[in-house]
Design a protein around this motif. Structure first.
Motif, short mmCIF file in Angstrom:
data_model
loop_
_atom_site.label_atom_id
_atom_site.label_comp_id
_atom_site.label_asym_id
_atom_site.label_seq_id
_atom_site.Cartn_x
_atom_site.Cartn_y
_atom_site.Cartn_z
N ALA A 96 0.86 -1.19 0.00
CA ALA A 96 0.00 0.00 0.00
C ALA A 96 0.89 1.23 0.00
O ALA A 96 2.04 1.20 0.46
CB ALA A 96 -0.89 -0.01 1.24
N TRP A 97 0.33 2.33 -0.51
CA TRP A 97 1.10 3.57 -0.54
C TRP A 97 0.18 4.76 -0.29
O TRP A 97 -1.04 4.68 -0.43
CB TRP A 97 1.82 3.72 -1.88
CG TRP A 97 0.90 4.08 -3.02
CD1 TRP A 97 0.17 3.22 -3.79
CD2 TRP A 97 0.59 5.39 -3.49
NE1 TRP A 97 -0.57 3.91 -4.71
CE2 TRP A 97 -0.33 5.25 -4.56
CE3 TRP A 97 1.00 6.68 -3.13
CZ2 TRP A 97 -0.85 6.34 -5.26
CZ3 TRP A 97 0.49 7.76 -3.84
CH2 TRP A 97 -0.43 7.59 -4.88
N ALA A 98 0.80 5.88 0.07
CA ALA A 98 0.10 7.16 0.22
C ALA A 98 1.10 8.28 -0.01
O ALA A 98 2.30 8.12 0.19
CB ALA A 98 -0.50 7.28 1.62
N TRP A 99 0.59 9.42 -0.44
CA TRP A 99 1.42 10.62 -0.60
C TRP A 99 1.30 11.40 0.71
O TRP A 99 0.21 11.78 1.11
CB TRP A 99 0.93 11.45 -1.78
CG TRP A 99 1.86 12.56 -2.11
CD1 TRP A 99 1.74 13.87 -1.77
CD2 TRP A 99 3.09 12.46 -2.84
NE1 TRP A 99 2.80 14.59 -2.24
CE2 TRP A 99 3.64 13.74 -2.90
CE3 TRP A 99 3.77 11.40 -3.43
CZ2 TRP A 99 4.86 14.01 -3.54
CZ3 TRP A 99 4.97 11.66 -4.07
CH2 TRP A 99 5.51 12.95 -4.12
N GLN A 100 2.42 11.61 1.40
CA GLN A 100 2.41 12.28 2.70
C GLN A 100 3.48 13.36 2.77
O GLN A 100 4.68 13.06 2.65
CB GLN A 100 2.64 11.28 3.83
CG GLN A 100 1.57 10.23 3.94
CD GLN A 100 1.90 9.18 5.01
OE1 GLN A 100 2.95 9.18 5.61
NE2 GLN A 100 0.95 8.28 5.23
N GLY A 113 4.71 15.55 0.82
CA GLY A 113 5.68 15.66 -0.27
C GLY A 113 6.52 14.42 -0.53
O GLY A 113 7.49 14.48 -1.27
N TYR A 114 6.14 13.30 0.08
CA TYR A 114 6.89 12.05 -0.10
C TYR A 114 5.95 10.91 -0.47
O TYR A 114 4.81 10.85 -0.02
CB TYR A 114 7.63 11.66 1.19
CG TYR A 114 8.70 12.64 1.57
CD1 TYR A 114 9.97 12.57 1.01
CD2 TYR A 114 8.44 13.65 2.49
CE1 TYR A 114 10.96 13.46 1.36
CE2 TYR A 114 9.42 14.56 2.85
CZ TYR A 114 10.68 14.46 2.28
OH TYR A 114 11.65 15.36 2.61
N TYR A 115 6.48 9.97 -1.25
CA TYR A 115 5.80 8.71 -1.57
C TYR A 115 6.12 7.75 -0.43
O TYR A 115 7.28 7.37 -0.22
CB TYR A 115 6.33 8.18 -2.90
CG TYR A 115 6.04 6.73 -3.17
CD1 TYR A 115 4.75 6.33 -3.49
CD2 TYR A 115 7.04 5.78 -3.13
CE1 TYR A 115 4.47 4.99 -3.76
CE2 TYR A 115 6.78 4.44 -3.40
CZ TYR A 115 5.50 4.05 -3.70
OH TYR A 115 5.23 2.73 -3.96
N CYS A 116 5.11 7.39 0.34
CA CYS A 116 5.30 6.50 1.49
C CYS A 116 4.64 5.16 1.18
O CYS A 116 3.47 5.11 0.83
CB CYS A 116 4.69 7.11 2.75
SG CYS A 116 5.46 8.68 3.21
N ARG A 117 5.42 4.09 1.32
CA ARG A 117 4.89 2.78 0.98
C ARG A 117 5.32 1.74 2.00
O ARG A 117 6.35 1.86 2.67
CB ARG A 117 5.30 2.37 -0.42
CG ARG A 117 6.81 2.43 -0.69
CD ARG A 117 7.41 1.09 -0.54
NE ARG A 117 8.81 1.05 -0.90
CZ ARG A 117 9.75 0.61 -0.08
NH1 ARG A 117 9.48 0.25 1.14
NH2 ARG A 117 11.01 0.53 -0.47
N ASN A 118 4.49 0.71 2.09
CA ASN A 118 4.76 -0.44 2.94
C ASN A 118 4.52 -1.67 2.06
O ASN A 118 3.41 -1.86 1.57
CB ASN A 118 3.85 -0.45 4.17
CG ASN A 118 4.21 -1.56 5.14
OD1 ASN A 118 5.11 -2.34 4.92
ND2 ASN A 118 3.47 -1.62 6.23
N LEU A 119 5.55 -2.47 1.87
CA LEU A 119 5.45 -3.61 0.96
C LEU A 119 5.47 -4.93 1.71
O LEU A 119 5.96 -5.01 2.84
CB LEU A 119 6.64 -3.60 -0.02
CG LEU A 119 6.83 -2.34 -0.86
CD1 LEU A 119 8.08 -2.48 -1.71
CD2 LEU A 119 5.61 -2.05 -1.70
#
Length: 120
Positions: free
Chosen positions: A70-74, A76-82
């Motif tokens: 899953a990912w989200a824009w937070q 100014g950064y692309y934040c993801r957990n794989l």
């Protein structure tokens, strides 16, 4: 004479902007990230990725096989957990840059490992 010429060349090089200067520009806004990156087929070496508009991401890594997350824009950064080979990576926020042709993702908010991606 040689020293003067060498000094002149060095000073000229130091004071002249480099023609090969980094042309990557940071993507700061979610709307720009969505327009440039989201729902596009991406490649980095033999690996693939798709960052989807529904907040999911998936792809294939040459050594580990398929992954998802899953990912989200937070901020100014692309934040993801794989999830890779049944192991959760934990959330990592990445600085994203674009030069008009390629993307550059840098882990740890721009302080970590760099991955260059191209569009497939």
């Amino acid at each position: 004479m040689k020293n003067t010429l060498s000094t002149t060349i060095v000073l000229t090089l130091l004071s002249t902007p480099f023609a090969f200067a980094d042309s990557y520009k940071r993507i700061k806004k979610a709307a720009d990230f969505n327009a440039i990156v989201v729902d596009k087929n991406l490649a980095f070496g033999p690996n693939t990725a798709i960052i989807r508009s529904n907040g999911k991401t998936d792809g294939k890594l040459k050594k580990q096989g398929k992954y998802y997350g899953a990912w989200a824009w937070q901020n100014g950064y692309y934040c993801r957990n794989l999830v890779v080979t049944k192991n959760e990576t934990g959330t990592n926020c990445q600085l994203v840059e674009f030069d008009g042709k390629q993307l550059r993702f840098t882990t740890d908010k721009g302080k970590g490992r760099v991955t260059n991606l191209t569009f497939k």
